[in-house]
Design an enzyme around this catalytic site. Structure first.
Site, PDB file in Angstrom:
ATOM      1  N   GLU A 245      -7.982  -7.184   2.259  1.00  0.00           N
ATOM      2  CA  GLU A 245      -8.779  -6.502   1.453  1.00  0.00           C
ATOM      3  C   GLU A 245      -8.481  -7.149   0.025  1.00  0.00           C
ATOM      4  O   GLU A 245      -7.177  -7.569  -0.232  1.00  0.00           O
ATOM      5  CB  GLU A 245      -8.353  -5.067   0.980  1.00  0.00           C
ATOM      6  N   LYS A 247      -7.355  -7.940  -3.803  1.00  0.00           N
ATOM      7  CA  LYS A 247      -6.522  -6.921  -4.527  1.00  0.00           C
ATOM      8  C   LYS A 247      -6.914  -7.401  -5.741  1.00  0.00           C
ATOM      9  O   LYS A 247      -6.898  -8.383  -6.548  1.00  0.00           O
ATOM     10  CB  LYS A 247      -5.199  -7.251  -4.223  1.00  0.00           C
ATOM     11  N   ARG A 267      -1.614   6.505 -11.185  1.00  0.00           N
ATOM     12  CA  ARG A 267      -0.465   6.230 -10.304  1.00  0.00           C
ATOM     13  C   ARG A 267       0.897   6.948 -10.440  1.00  0.00           C
ATOM     14  O   ARG A 267       1.558   7.340  -9.942  1.00  0.00           O
ATOM     15  CB  ARG A 267      -0.068   4.783 -10.171  1.00  0.00           C
ATOM     16  N   PHE A 335     -10.897   1.936  -2.204  1.00  0.00           N
ATOM     17  CA  PHE A 335     -10.564   1.348  -0.926  1.00  0.00           C
ATOM     18  C   PHE A 335     -10.031   2.498   0.282  1.00  0.00           C
ATOM     19  O   PHE A 335      -9.638   2.216   1.300  1.00  0.00           O
ATOM     20  CB  PHE A 335      -9.499   0.200  -1.051  1.00  0.00           C
ATOM     21  N   ARG A 412       6.528   2.266   0.737  1.00  0.00           N
ATOM     22  CA  ARG A 412       6.051   1.082   0.550  1.00  0.00           C
ATOM     23  C   ARG A 412       6.677   0.624   1.904  1.00  0.00           C
ATOM     24  O   ARG A 412       7.509   0.217   2.167  1.00  0.00           O
ATOM     25  CB  ARG A 412       7.116   0.578  -0.528  1.00  0.00           C
ATOM     26  N   LYS A 418       1.124  -6.864   0.606  1.00  0.00           N
ATOM     27  CA  LYS A 418       0.414  -7.794  -0.437  1.00  0.00           C
ATOM     28  C   LYS A 418       0.849  -9.408  -0.467  1.00  0.00           C
ATOM     29  O   LYS A 418       1.884  -9.662  -0.351  1.00  0.00           O
ATOM     30  CB  LYS A 418       0.671  -7.389  -1.761  1.00  0.00           C
TER      31      LYS A 418
END
Ligand SMILES: Nc1ncnc2c1ncn2[C@@H]1O[C@H](COP(=O)(O)OP(=O)(O)OP(=O)(O)O)[C@@H](O)[C@H]1O
EC number: 6.5.1.1
Length: 569
Positions: A245, A247, A267, A335, A412, A418
């Protein structure tokens, strides 16, 4: 019902120790002594707050009103209070000095009720009403109680420990085993209300908190992505198909929808709905679901061009919001979906979540679906990445499409990885570090700070370990902004969850809550830093660090971990 006296004794004991273990022990005994009804209140008050992180817990009392409250409570002049305040620099001490009451019968609930009432008082005449409420409870309190009520009211309790300690203590108090802290941490990623969590575990035990799910109005912690240092290493992580996707470099948003009622959380779980009336409007018109929770990124965007993160930050404001809606237009790129019409989607695999998102989002210029490609071929993923970079994006996030590709709040893990432009170009790494202290400035920096002592997080040991000293990269505006922040966050002694060598002891310690992004050239071994240090080993240090930007969007648990540092070596 728990008396305020007991809580205040706990504060004093905690203030007098810097032993991590002892603090957890003190908290554990305190929680154990309480009725379930009081555990919730206590969980907030030990953290110096009056509600969950995602609610606005600001009481609306600053120095001026606090001085008036103290004067009214003890029948003295404001000048007298101001004088003591200027001598001690602490309004808690001023309240302590003027109080002579020895017979307080206050409970922790009385304090919570009063502070909540102060918080909820708004509109015409509210300042006077707030002063009266505060003065009244100060007059009923003992001197020591008055001191801490004052500190909580001003948001200055700062005992130097965070929720992590409370979670460990809850595990010890109500399950009898510190090992269960991991379950509390997991539950806290989903139910981000520490009071609710505390009440449930104390009343119904571990099983109850494992059942927590998404609830509209209560944000879950955002799922995060890991990184690899070489593109080829993705092979192991995604042996079959994967989704890549786009970023974006913007601000993470979690959008909660019940019909026309929209809330947006950051966040850090702050409610940022009021900053984005344009996004709220677009969600109302273009999300076709009665109830939903969506995940996405908002970016500054004008005439189909992406603008910088710095530009977007101008939308972080309380005033002139409408003016900035036009000045800094944004687009929300969505997303994920984690709740839909009564059902949690946390345990629904990503491909189905994406389909549900596509079905319920009507794309338009303000709210869009994140573009992506799905493939098992790394050449295709590479080309997609190149196209993203050409478009001016930061990189890509590669997402697992496997049957277990669930949404993992606060984690994570390897389900999302990423890959950014910087890694591809093999330029230097950036780190998100927490400020734990500072050294005073000299010469041109007189009156400001000279450098910042920064740390990484050791998750296993639940402590911060120093990693570098950052003294360059600041603009004049940064210097001023950070100095002001440091002044507010100064604490008298080392936070209990910080490990620092004597060579690195700063001029002043800082409550570990401010995160900055730092560029560094190399990680080396160092006898002066404690990052990753075991017994007689050396620690790691970041060489030639340079300040990049403030990360107000990140909290104390979002900083770079020692595990991530090791992965880079
Ligand atoms: N398509 C996407 N899917 C998931 N996250 C995305 C996407 N596009 C942008 N993001 C942003 O990227 C972040 C994920 O990267 P990461 O977990 O490393 O957070 P981060 O530390 O803020 O990242 P970085 O500092 O590398 O930008 C998310 O928090 C989100 O804000």
């Amino acid at each position: 019902m728990a008396s305020l006296k007991e809580l205040v004794e706990l504060y004093v004991e905690m203030e007098n120790t810097s032993s991590h273990k002892k603090i957890v022990g003190l908290l554990t005994s305190f929680f154990r002594s309480l009725d379930p009804d009081d555990v919730r209140t206590a969980a907030y008050l030990v953290l110096g707050t009056v509600g969950p992180e995602y609610e606005d817990t600001e009481l609306g009392i600053r120095e001026k009103l606090a001085i008036r409250s103290i004067a009214d409570a003890f029948g003295i002049s404001r000048q007298k209070v101001e004088k003591t305040y200027s001598d001690t620099g602490d309004l808690g001490d001023a309240a302590f000095e003027f109080s002579s009451n020895k017979n307080s019968d206050l409970t922790i609930r009385d304090v919570m009720d009063c502070l909540t009432q102060i918080k909820n008082t708004s509109g015409e005449g509210s300042q006077q009403k707030k002063i009266e409420l505060l003065a009244e409870i100060l007059a009923r309190a003992s001197a020591m109680e008055a001191k801490y009520i004052m500190r909580i009211t001003l948001g200055e309790l700062r005992l130097g420990f965070g929720e992590q300690f409370v979670l460990s203590a809850l595990a010890m108090a109500f399950t009898g085993d510190d090992k269960n802290t991991v379950y509390l941490e997991e539950a806290y990623n989903v139910c981000t209300d520490i009071g609710q969590l505390a009440e449930s575990v104390s009343e119904y035990g571990l099983a109850s908190i494992k059942r927590f799910s998404v609830k509209i109005g209560r944000p879950v912690r955002s799922m995060l992505a890991k990184r690899v240092d070489k593109f080829e290493n993705l092979n192991d992580k995604f042996p079959e198909q994967m989704a890549a996707e786009e970023k974006y470099d913007g601000e993470r948003i979690q959008v909660h929808i019940i019909n026309e009622n929209i809330q947006i959380f950051s966040r850090r779980l702050d409610n940022i709905t009021d900053q984005f009336p344009d996004v709220v409007d677009a969600v109302k018109k273009h999300i076709k679901a009665e109830k939903a929770v969506l995940d996405g990124e908002v970016i500054a965007f004008r005439n189909e061009n992406i603008n910088s993160f710095q530009e977007l930050m101008q939308r972080r404001r309380k005033y002139d919001v409408e003016e900035y809606v036009d000045k800094v237009p944004v687009v929300a790129y969505m997303f994920d979906i984690i709740y839909l019409n009564g059902k949690s989607y946390l345990k629904v695999p990503y491909p189905h979540r994406r389909t549900a998102l596509e079905e319920h989002l009507e794309e338009n210029e303000k709210i869009r679906l994140v573009e992506r490609t799905v493939s098992a071929d790394f050449n295709e993923i590479r080309s997609f990445f190149d196209r993203c970079i050409d478009k001016g994006l930061e990189g890509i996030i590669i997402k697992s499409v496997a049957d277990n590709s669930f949404y993992q709040p606060g984690k994570r893990g390897w389900l999302w990885v990423k890959w950014k432009k910087e890694y591809a170009e093999d330029v230097r790494d950036t780190f998100d570090l927490i400020i734990v202290g500072f050294y005073s400035g000299k010469g041109k920096r007189q009156g400001l700070f000279g450098s910042l002592l920064c740390a990484v997080l050791n998750k296993e040991k639940n402590q911060y370990e120093t990693f570098t000293r950052v003294g360059t990269g600041f603009t004049d505006q940064d210097l001023e902004e950070i100095s002001e922040l440091l002044n507010k966050k100064k604490i008298k002694k080392k936070p209990p969850n910080l490990v620092v060598e004597k060579e690195m002891v700063p001029d002043s310690y800082i409550d570990p809550s401010v995160v900055i992004e730092v560029l560094g050239s190399q990680v080396t071994e160092s006898p002066h830093h404690t990052a990753g240090k075991n017994k007689s080993d050396k620690g790691y240090a970041l060489r030639f660090p340079r300040f990049l930007r403030m990360r107000y969007d990140k909290g104390p648990l979002d900083v770079t971990t020692i595990e991530e540092v090791r992965n880079l070596l």
